[in-house]
Write an enzyme that holds these catalytic residues in place. Structure first.
Site, PDB file in Angstrom:
ATOM      1  N   ASP A   1       0.844  -1.194   0.000  1.00  0.00           N
ATOM      2  CA  ASP A   1       0.000   0.000   0.000  1.00  0.00           C
ATOM      3  C   ASP A   1       0.880   1.245   0.000  1.00  0.00           C
ATOM      4  O   ASP A   1       0.610   2.218   0.691  1.00  0.00           O
ATOM      5  CB  ASP A   1      -0.926   0.002   1.231  1.00  0.00           C
ATOM      6  CG  ASP A   1      -2.082   0.992   1.095  1.00  0.00           C
ATOM      7  OD1 ASP A   1      -2.307   1.475  -0.025  1.00  0.00           O
ATOM      8  OD2 ASP A   1      -2.734   1.287   2.104  1.00  0.00           O
TER       9      ASP A   1
ATOM     10  N   LYS B   1       2.361   3.254  -5.979  1.00  0.00           N
ATOM     11  CA  LYS B   1       1.873   2.232  -6.911  1.00  0.00           C
ATOM     12  C   LYS B   1       2.926   1.881  -7.965  1.00  0.00           C
ATOM     13  O   LYS B   1       2.971   0.748  -8.447  1.00  0.00           O
ATOM     14  CB  LYS B   1       0.570   2.682  -7.584  1.00  0.00           C
ATOM     15  CG  LYS B   1      -0.468   3.268  -6.611  1.00  0.00           C
ATOM     16  CD  LYS B   1      -0.631   2.465  -5.345  1.00  0.00           C
ATOM     17  CE  LYS B   1      -1.283   3.303  -4.249  1.00  0.00           C
ATOM     18  NZ  LYS B   1      -1.178   2.671  -2.910  1.00  0.00           N
TER      19      LYS B   1
ATOM     20  N   ASP C   1      -3.223  -3.064  -2.518  1.00  0.00           N
ATOM     21  CA  ASP C   1      -4.342  -2.123  -2.442  1.00  0.00           C
ATOM     22  C   ASP C   1      -4.275  -1.127  -3.599  1.00  0.00           C
ATOM     23  O   ASP C   1      -3.236  -0.949  -4.235  1.00  0.00           O
ATOM     24  CB  ASP C   1      -4.288  -1.379  -1.098  1.00  0.00           C
ATOM     25  CG  ASP C   1      -5.533  -0.524  -0.861  1.00  0.00           C
ATOM     26  OD1 ASP C   1      -6.577  -0.788  -1.494  1.00  0.00           O
ATOM     27  OD2 ASP C   1      -5.471   0.416  -0.042  1.00  0.00           O
ATOM     28  N   ASN C   2      -5.403  -0.470  -3.859  1.00  0.00           N
ATOM     29  CA  ASN C   2      -5.491   0.631  -4.840  1.00  0.00           C
ATOM     30  C   ASN C   2      -5.051   0.218  -6.248  1.00  0.00           C
ATOM     31  O   ASN C   2      -4.470   1.015  -6.981  1.00  0.00           O
ATOM     32  CB  ASN C   2      -4.647   1.832  -4.403  1.00  0.00           C
ATOM     33  CG  ASN C   2      -5.077   2.414  -3.077  1.00  0.00           C
ATOM     34  OD1 ASN C   2      -4.282   2.519  -2.158  1.00  0.00           O
ATOM     35  ND2 ASN C   2      -6.337   2.795  -2.954  1.00  0.00           N
TER      36      ASN C   2
ATOM     37  N   GLU D   1     -11.052   4.292  -0.450  1.00  0.00           N
ATOM     38  CA  GLU D   1     -11.358   4.526   0.951  1.00  0.00           C
ATOM     39  C   GLU D   1     -12.249   5.751   1.177  1.00  0.00           C
ATOM     40  O   GLU D   1     -11.973   6.842   0.701  1.00  0.00           O
ATOM     41  CB  GLU D   1     -10.064   4.673   1.774  1.00  0.00           C
ATOM     42  CG  GLU D   1      -8.956   5.459   1.107  1.00  0.00           C
ATOM     43  CD  GLU D   1      -8.013   4.594   0.272  1.00  0.00           C
ATOM     44  OE1 GLU D   1      -6.854   4.987   0.146  1.00  0.00           O
ATOM     45  OE2 GLU D   1      -8.440   3.546  -0.260  1.00  0.00           O
TER      46      GLU D   1
END
Length: 270
Positions: free
Chosen positions: A188, A191, A216-217, A246
């Protein structure tokens, strides 16, 4: 008359910034990130002379029960939903993270991207008694806040917060902690680092057969090169969990990839 006009303008700006714009950006990824992570954060930093992590820490210190991880999580979620957005994994995706941690029950675990310690608290409260979380954060100010949040939750003895670049620290993990491989890794952080760091973990032998990487993401802001790699590589069996960015209604998700070391074909649920 001038005073009345000024008051009307101020009220209008308050309504615009506090309710209308947040409502408009709830379903647009670009606008959401621009509004929350650039414009609003910069403005509040100037007005309060504190950073967003410091404001989040203040909310935890005032409202969360000391030594209670669930109270810390609930306090941060409430702060991010009702006071100020922050880039934690959040409540919806946090529940998915919880399920993967409980399913895996790791004896060794690594987190890349600590931020304010929200996910570290979520993870650590579910780890087996003998398992310690290693979490990496490149920003020293974030790491400082994270340590205090983790301590408020009473989990400081089960979490090691490392400051530095993931590319520098990953090759040192085996020597620093005597770890042969990680059972579970939560990504996380930046990226753009997902794929290089995954390959670095492979090269350093820190992934064994059955090691799970949860990222994540992967949709917002997105990690397309990472997704292409784990979904097309025979070394991984991958599954996508659709969710939302989120504390918004912007589509996002997590990718769970189990390292197979080339023994099985890739299986992907979308």
């Amino acid at each position: 008359m001038l005073l009345f006009t000024v008051l009307v303008v101020l009220v209008g700006l308050c309504v615009l910034c506090r309710w209308l714009i947040p409502w408009l950006v709830q379903t647009n990824a670009t606008l959401a990130l621009l509004w929350y992570d650039v414009l609003l954060e910069t403005t509040l930093d100037l007005l309060t002379r504190k950073s967003r992590p410091q404001r989040l820490l203040q909310a935890v210190s005032i409202n969360a029960v000391k030594g209670n991880p669930d109270s810390v999580i609930k306090t941060i979620d409430h702060f991010c939903q009702h006071t100020e957005w922050a880039m934690n994994v959040g409540d919806e995706k946090g529940a998915i993270l919880d399920s993967v941690v409980m399913e895996t029950s790791p004896s060794t675990m690594l987190e890349l991207g600590t931020y304010c310690g929200y996910s570290a608290v979520r993870i650590t409260r579910l780890l087996p008694p003998a398992t310690r979380l290693i979490t990496v954060e490149m920003n020293p100010d974030y790491a400082c806040v994270a340590r205090q949040v983790i301590q408020h939750a009473g989990l400081q003895d089960k979490v090691c917060v490392l400051e530095g670049q993931s590319a520098d620290l990953i090759p040192k993990m085996a020597d620093m902690f005597g770890i042969q491989s990680f059972d579970l890794i939560f990504m996380d952080h930046w990226k753009e680092r997902y794929l290089p760091d995954l390959k670095l973990l492979e090269d350093c032998g820190l992934l064994a057969h059955g090691s799970v990487v949860l990222a994540d993401n992967v949709i917002c802001p997105g990690a397309p090169d990472y997704l292409k790699y784990v979904r097309s590589n025979l070394k991984y069996s991958s599954r996508f969990y659709q969710a939302h960015l989120e504390y918004t209604r912007v589509l996002d998700g997590l990718e769970r990839s189990e390292f197979q070391d080339g023994e099985t074909d890739t299986q992907t649920d979308r």
